[in-house]
Scaffold this motif. Structure first.
Motif, PDB file in Angstrom:
ATOM      1  N   GLY A   1       6.423  -0.822  -3.667  1.00 19.61           N
ATOM      2  CA  GLY A   1       6.012  -1.706  -2.575  1.00 19.61           C
ATOM      3  C   GLY A   1       5.462  -3.012  -3.137  1.00 19.61           C
TER       4      GLY A   1
ATOM      5  N   GLY B   1       7.296  -6.684  -2.975  1.00 15.16           N
ATOM      6  CA  GLY B   1       6.564  -7.804  -2.383  1.00 15.16           C
ATOM      7  C   GLY B   1       6.559  -8.994  -3.328  1.00 15.16           C
TER       8      GLY B   1
ATOM      9  N   TRP C   1       0.105  -4.789  -2.515  1.00 13.70           N
ATOM     10  CA  TRP C   1       0.659  -3.958  -1.437  1.00 13.70           C
ATOM     11  C   TRP C   1      -0.457  -3.120  -0.830  1.00 13.70           C
TER      12      TRP C   1
END
Lengths: 146, 288, 809
Positions: free
Chosen positions: C562, C566, C636
């Motif tokens: 994640g 990102g 994240w």
């Protein structure tokens, strides 16, 4: 670990008592005695080498004689360490007369082993300890009769 | 996990090794080192002098002489396992060697080393006892032959004097109509046995049991011969009833230890089970 | 294979995600070129050895280090006195009275388990340090040890911690649904007492620390192999009372952890104290005996279970009283006693559950968050219970499981505790695993085999691997706990020459994060994984981190990825902005391919190096308002909610991988030894980033589970408290010879809660504990044997057989 045994000694009870109540006599029967100090009549320090075969360690023991009831009952409490291990030993001895003038010695020993030997030596420990303790009492008998 | 300090000595002959053993108290022979080094690293054993015999030439061999197989003391388990002479003439020794530890251990460990270490749970000592093998011991005053039954005296204790080394290991060439089996009960392959059994069965021309040699490992301070089992087999046709009945005697005269993998009672029961299985297997291996 | 239905549009092409490329880490790790803590050498460095307690429970009356100090080569010795000078006790997360529990990095006043450190020596050589340990005289006054959770609760039991006044350190009741009604409506109530044993991780690399205190700057650098060091930073900072900016933590390659390496902060501190006292850097490498003895075992648990069931095998509700033996100190506990909350009804759909949870201290090694932490115990308990439900009702255990499983159409499914199972098809997975072992054929043959005296049995189980934990669940233990949610940080940059570099610093220890990150990033930028460099290891001065950082709780494919995604998107956007300027196009008309940015459908391209050159050294040509450089950072955050403290519900993890296992075993009735005849696994971890690595994790977890079921147990002497499985001679780490061939197949149920549909897979849930117990019970079903322990060595089974045979006679 618990061990016990009984044996007869061809010697009168008082003689047996007098003998075993002297630390020096008991210490002589310890395995491979390296050093002995007797700081008090009821206490002694002994350095012994014990083990099986070449697997041997040096242990520093401190013994105390307790609960002395001459000439029938005595306790010996020992506490030793060495080889990354500890040994806590409680033994009790009861003496009684035999009809032939000899003495019967009943003994019990409880040993608690800690550290390295207890954790890696399980397979050998009980057999080895049994042997050490029996040898100790057999030696006492021999000395008294010899 | 580092040993206490020690002196390292490297003799170039066995005679010299004997002299060093004689000269230094608390000295110990280093061969494969597969048990010794582990114990030293745990600091359970602390010899003051290590006498390394591994560079002495000519101590690794397997030869057949008369009805005996002669094995050099530094012969590794791997060599014993794979020697054609041993495989053909004394297969149980090869089978026992194949069950030791793992390949790395078998590449280093030696036959005399495992015998001298005298661990009652080890594979070769149990088999050596069943084979009625011999050890040639060499000391300051010459050589002597020690029979297997006299060799193992206690845990880690043999009949060797402190100043003796093993010069040779001897096992018999097994007679015809002989079947052998070495099996062990262990939780993992390569572990020390909970119970191990070596069985050597010889039949006569009528398929009656002529001789039986059964030894048990890990059930006492030394490997033990199951004499009552042997007696119950010899002179009989080995039907399964005979084998089962004989195996029930396998717990006679043993004093098994207890540990977390098997209590004394369990080992006694397993001694019977594995004796039965070893005899059956040995019997099944007897060629025509 | 179930349809690989992707739940959502992925914004980038999926060329590398899902491809079984060889792990980037493998060549260096398997050719001995990995760099571990033990490879670190600092000038003037000393070597440490620890003296550990031979007693399980004893007062320390005196420690005399004078002889050891005189040994040439010895530089410093640390005992309780020094530790008390440097440290405050570790903070505890339990409610009173156990919050008073005192815990340090060395035994203070008392030793509480055999193997607890009592003194540490630094010397010029390790051998000298070990010699010195033998010269330290410690006078102990032995105390009776308490070696059993139930014994520990008795009023006259010895106290492990006098300052707490009880051995019960945490107790809580959780009541979901209407349990009393479920029991009132039951056709039958099944009761069981179960015991889940102690085993552990036994990683290849044991704990290791190099501590280097720089007096000039006041900076303490700790090289270590802790798998969650920045969580530990809080403990270290608080206990040392040292500003955390002056503590730098570095982890190089790590040789396995399995959760055990979360607890090494005690060693990180102890060796640091030694280094500060010695005024020189100190290395300590734990040996195997220490590793086995010092705790970091899994939670041992005893269960009293009751299940309310209908005649047809429908489970209405379950009540369980749980006694967790957490060992001598809490360390990460009592979290392990709570984590069943992540899998409260397991794969089953019953709604009524009452858990009476107790965490108890004993004189055993402290437990650690070992693989499957806190969930395995519970899932195993449920599995045993469901199988006994079936057997006691005369039903087929497989049928009863299938009947009670959550159905695929019920996903996402909210369990009684609020844990939300994201996706999956449990019945299909189990059936598939059964097919792989030829279930029908074995069932057909089984009666004949039994007649022949062959005890062959079939077992099957499905456990979930709940991943990406919500730290807020700890508020159910301690409501003021200032920790919640989950987060990860990743930094990514394109250097001046167009190379892509990722720093995620996740403390991997076998999970191949360098590979999977490369795959994900490669797809975002249209390059190959070889074009992406992932900075190995972790350095708290280099890598971005949060208190959640680390590798644990089956989550990198969710939280780590994640953060990486990102960061990658952020960087891609910036590159696109500059490239659009260079190509005189709109950013949304661009595509990234083969190291270039191109206008879609044309051959108008700029190479990465050209974009990077503009971004850094040719920045006068940058468009107005664009900051030079191509370096981004992204944090994240997991989409969790805080728990409902009144109802005691919480969505405690984000994803639920699962594995269905089926096996055939044969029990030797004469010896009790179990042989595995066939073994099959069906794994579903959502979208696999690298199926090859997933396969490795599945094999590892299966082996770990087989090991626990049949080989590995930390056995303590009840009498003296000694650890009796203290080397690999007795702690039976299985080898390839003990583990059967494992058939593996996969299903893919993408998680609706993660961007790529991935789920964590690292822990994998040790399902063999369930499947093998079931198979043994099935094999011995003609004798009516009930398996109540998670560990079944030959002698235990042998005794059960003998007892059953005696009863039958």
């Amino acid at each position: 670990m618990h061990f016990e045994g009984t044996f007869d000694i061809k010697a009168p009870r008082q003689k047996v008592w007098d003998f075993i109540s002297i630390p020096n006599n008991v210490a002589k029967c310890l395995p491979d005695l390296q050093k002995l100090e007797v700081p008090a009549p009821d206490r002694f320090k002994a350095t012994v080498k014990a083990g099986v075969g070449f697997v041997k360690g040096t242990f520093n023991f401190e013994f105390t004689m307790l609960d002395m009831q001459p000439p029938t009952h005595a306790k010996l409490s020992g506490h030793g360490s060495g080889t990354g291990s500890t040994v806590d030993l409680e033994t009790a001895i009861d003496l009684s007369d035999l009809p032939d003038g000899g003495t019967r010695m009943a003994w019990k020993a409880d040993a608690k082993v800690g550290g390295l030997i207890a954790s890696v030596g399980q397979r050998l420990l009980e057999g080895a300890a049994q042997k050490l303790v029996s040898n100790l009492f057999a030696c006492l008998k021999k000395q008294l009769e010899g | 996990m580092i040993p206490r300090s020690f002196e390292y000595l490297r003799p170039s002959t066995l005679q010299e090794a004997v002299q060093l053993l004689d000269k230094y108290e608390e000295s110990k022979i280093l061969a494969g080192g597969q048990s010794l080094i582990a114990l030293m690293k745990l600091r359970l054993a602390s010899p003051k002098y290590i006498i390394d015999i591994t560079r002495i030439p000519g101590l690794s061999y397997v030869k057949e002489e008369g009805n005996k197989i002669l094995i050099g003391p530094l012969t590794t388990h791997d060599t014993v396992e794979n020697s054609p002479i041993i495989r053909n003439k004394c297969p149980i020794l090869s089978e026992a060697a194949s069950r030791i530890g793992d390949q790395q251990i078998r590449n280093r460990g030696t036959i005399a080393g495992t015998l001298c270490h005298a661990d009652p749970s080890a594979d070769v000592p149990t088999t050596f006892l069943a084979l009625d093998g011999e050890v040639v011991a060499m000391g300051k005053d010459g050589e002597r032959v020690i029979k297997a039954k006299d060799f193992f005296q206690d845990f880690f204790t043999t009949a060797l004097n402190p100043n003796e080394v093993v010069k040779e290991v001897r096992v018999p060439v097994l007679p015809p109509k002989t079947g052998t089996a070495y099996i062990k009960h262990a939780r993992r392959e390569g572990d020390f046995a909970i119970v191990a059994v070596a069985a050597i069965i010889t039949l006569d021309e009528n398929n009656v049991c002529k001789s039986a040699s059964i030894s048990l490992g890990s059930v006492g301070p030394t490997p033990l011969r199951a004499v009552e089992v042997e007696n119950a087999l010899v002179g009989k046709k080995l039907t399964d009833e005979v084998i089962v009945a004989a195996s029930e005697l396998a717990d006679r005269g043993i004093s098994p230890p207890s540990d977390i993998h098997g209590s004394a009672e369990y080992r006694a029961e397993m001694a019977k089970v594995f004796t039965k299985r070893a005899i059956r297997l040995a019997l099944s291996r007897i060629g025509g | 294979m179930t349809e690989a239905l992707l739940s959502k549009e992925i914004p980038v092409p999926r060329k590398w995600v899902g491809t079984p490329i060889k792990a980037k880490e493998f060549p260096r790790l398997i050719t001995g070129q990995g760099r571990y803590v033990d490879d670190i050498k600092i000038p003037n460095m000393l070597y440490a050895a620890l003296l550990r307690s031979p007693y399980a429970h004893a007062k320390i009356k005196r420690i005399d280090t004078s002889k050891a100090e005189k040994l040439p080569g010895v530089v410093a010795i640390v005992t309780q006195e020094d530790v008390l000078k440097y440290c405050k006790p570790y903070p505890q997360i339990v409610p009173p009275p156990a919050d008073k529990l005192l815990d340090y990095c060395i035994a203070v006043d008392k030793v509480r388990f055999a193997g607890e450190p009592v003194a540490a020596v630094a010397a010029t050589e390790r051998a000298i340090a070990e010699d010195a340990c033998e010269l330290i005289e410690v006078e102990y006054e032995p105390l009776p040890p308490v070696m059993d959770a139930e014994e520990a609760l008795k009023p006259d039991a010895p106290l492990v911690h006098e300052e707490v006044g009880t051995n019960l350190v945490w107790h809580e009741v959780f009541d979901y649904g209407d349990v009393d009604k479920a029991f009132a409506e039951a056709d039958k109530v099944i009761s069981l007492k179960l015991h889940h044993h102690r085993y552990g991780g036994a990683p290849t690399e044991t704990h290791a620390v190099v501590a280097d205190y720089d007096k000039g700057t006041g900076v303490l650098t700790i090289y270590c192999n802790n798998q969650m060091p920045m969580f530990c930073m809080a403990l270290i900072g608080l206990s040392f009372n040292m500003p955390t900016d002056k503590i730098r933590i570095i982890t190089p390659d790590i040789g396995g952890g399995f959760g055990s390496k979360i607890l090494s902060y005690t060693y990180m501190m102890l060796i640091s104290i030694l280094a500060m006292k010695a005024g020189r850097p100190v290395k300590w490498m734990e040996d195997r005996r220490e590793n086995l003895a010092s705790g970091t075992h899994c939670n041992e648990a005893t269960f009293y279970v009751e299940a309310a069931v209908k005649k047809d095998g429908t489970i209405l509700g379950i009540k369980a009283k749980t006694l967790h033996d957490v060992g001598a100190y809490l360390r990460y506990e009592p979290v392990g006693a709570l984590l069943w909350i992540q899998v409260s009804s397991g794969p089953y759909r019953f709604k009524n559950l009452r858990m009476d949870v107790n965490a108890i201290v004993t004189n055993k090694g402290p437990v650690a968050p070992i693989r499957g932490y806190g969930r395995i115990q519970h899932l195993w308990m449920l599995e045993r219970t469901v199988e006994q439900v079936a057997r006691q009702l005369g039903l087929d255990p497989i049928e009863v499981k299938l009947k009670n499983y959550v159905r695929p159409e019920e996903m996402p499914y909210v369990s009684p505790s609020g844990a939300t199972y994201d996706s999956g098809d449990y019945p299909t997975a189990l059936k598939k695993a059964l097919q792989m072992i030829n279930y029908d054929e074995w069932r057909r043959k089984q009666p004949e085999l039994w007649r022949q005296g062959r005890f062959v049995g079939i077992g099957a189980a499905l456990f979930q691997d709940s991943g990406t934990n919500n730290f807020a669940q700890v508020r159910l233990i301690y409501k003021n706990n200032p920790f919640s949610g989950n987060s990860r940080m990743a930094e990514m940059w394109m250097d001046e020459f167009g190379r892509i570099i990722v720093a995620v610093g996740s403390n991997p220890h076998g999970q191949c994060h360098e590979t999977v990150v490369s795959q994900v990033v490669a797809d975002v930028f249209g390059v190959t994984p070889d074009d992406v460099f992932v900075v190995p290891g972790f350095d708290s001065w280099v890598h971005g981190w949060t208190g959640h950082s680390g590798s644990y709780a089956s989550q990198f494919a969710v939280s780590g990825i994640g953060a990486v995604l990102g960061a990658a998107k952020r960087l891609r956007e910036k590159i696109a902005t500059i490239a659009a300027h260079m190509l005189k196009a709109k950013p949304e008309d661009l595509e990234f391919k083969e190291g270039k940015v191109c206008v879609k459908g044309t051959d108008r391209c700029v190479a990465f190096w050209q974009v990077a050159n503009l971004a850094y050294r040719n920045n006068l040509e940058l468009p107005e308002g664009v900051e030079p450089g191509l370096r981004v950072i992204y944090t994240w955050k997991a989409p969790f909610k805080l728990p409902d403290l009144e109802k005691k519900t919480v969505n405690a993890t984000l994803t639920y991988s699962y594995q269905a296992h089926a096996c055939v075993v044969e029990v030797d009735p004469e010896t009790g030894k179990v042989k595995i005849l066939d073994y099959a696994v069906v794994d579903d971890c959502g979208v696999p980033i690298n199926p090859h690595i997933v396969e490795g994790q599945v094999h590892g977890s299966t082996m770990n589970g087989i090991a626990a079921a049949l080989f590995e147990e930390y056995v303590y002497s009840k009498d003296t408290g000694q650890l009796l499985a203290s080397t690999f001679m007795d702690y039976l780490f299985p080898t390839a010879l003990e583990i059967p061939d494992i058939k593996v197949d996969h299903m893919i149920s993408p998680s609706p809660f993660t961007e790529l549909g991935t789920k964590g897979v690292g822990e994998g849930s040790l399902v063999p504990l369930g499947s093998i117990a079931g198979a043994i019970e099935d094999a011995l079903s003609p004798l009516g044997v009930v398996i109540t322990d998670s560990h079944n060595p030959p002698e235990r089974i042998y005794r059960m057989i003998k007892e059953a045979q005696k009863k039958r006679k």
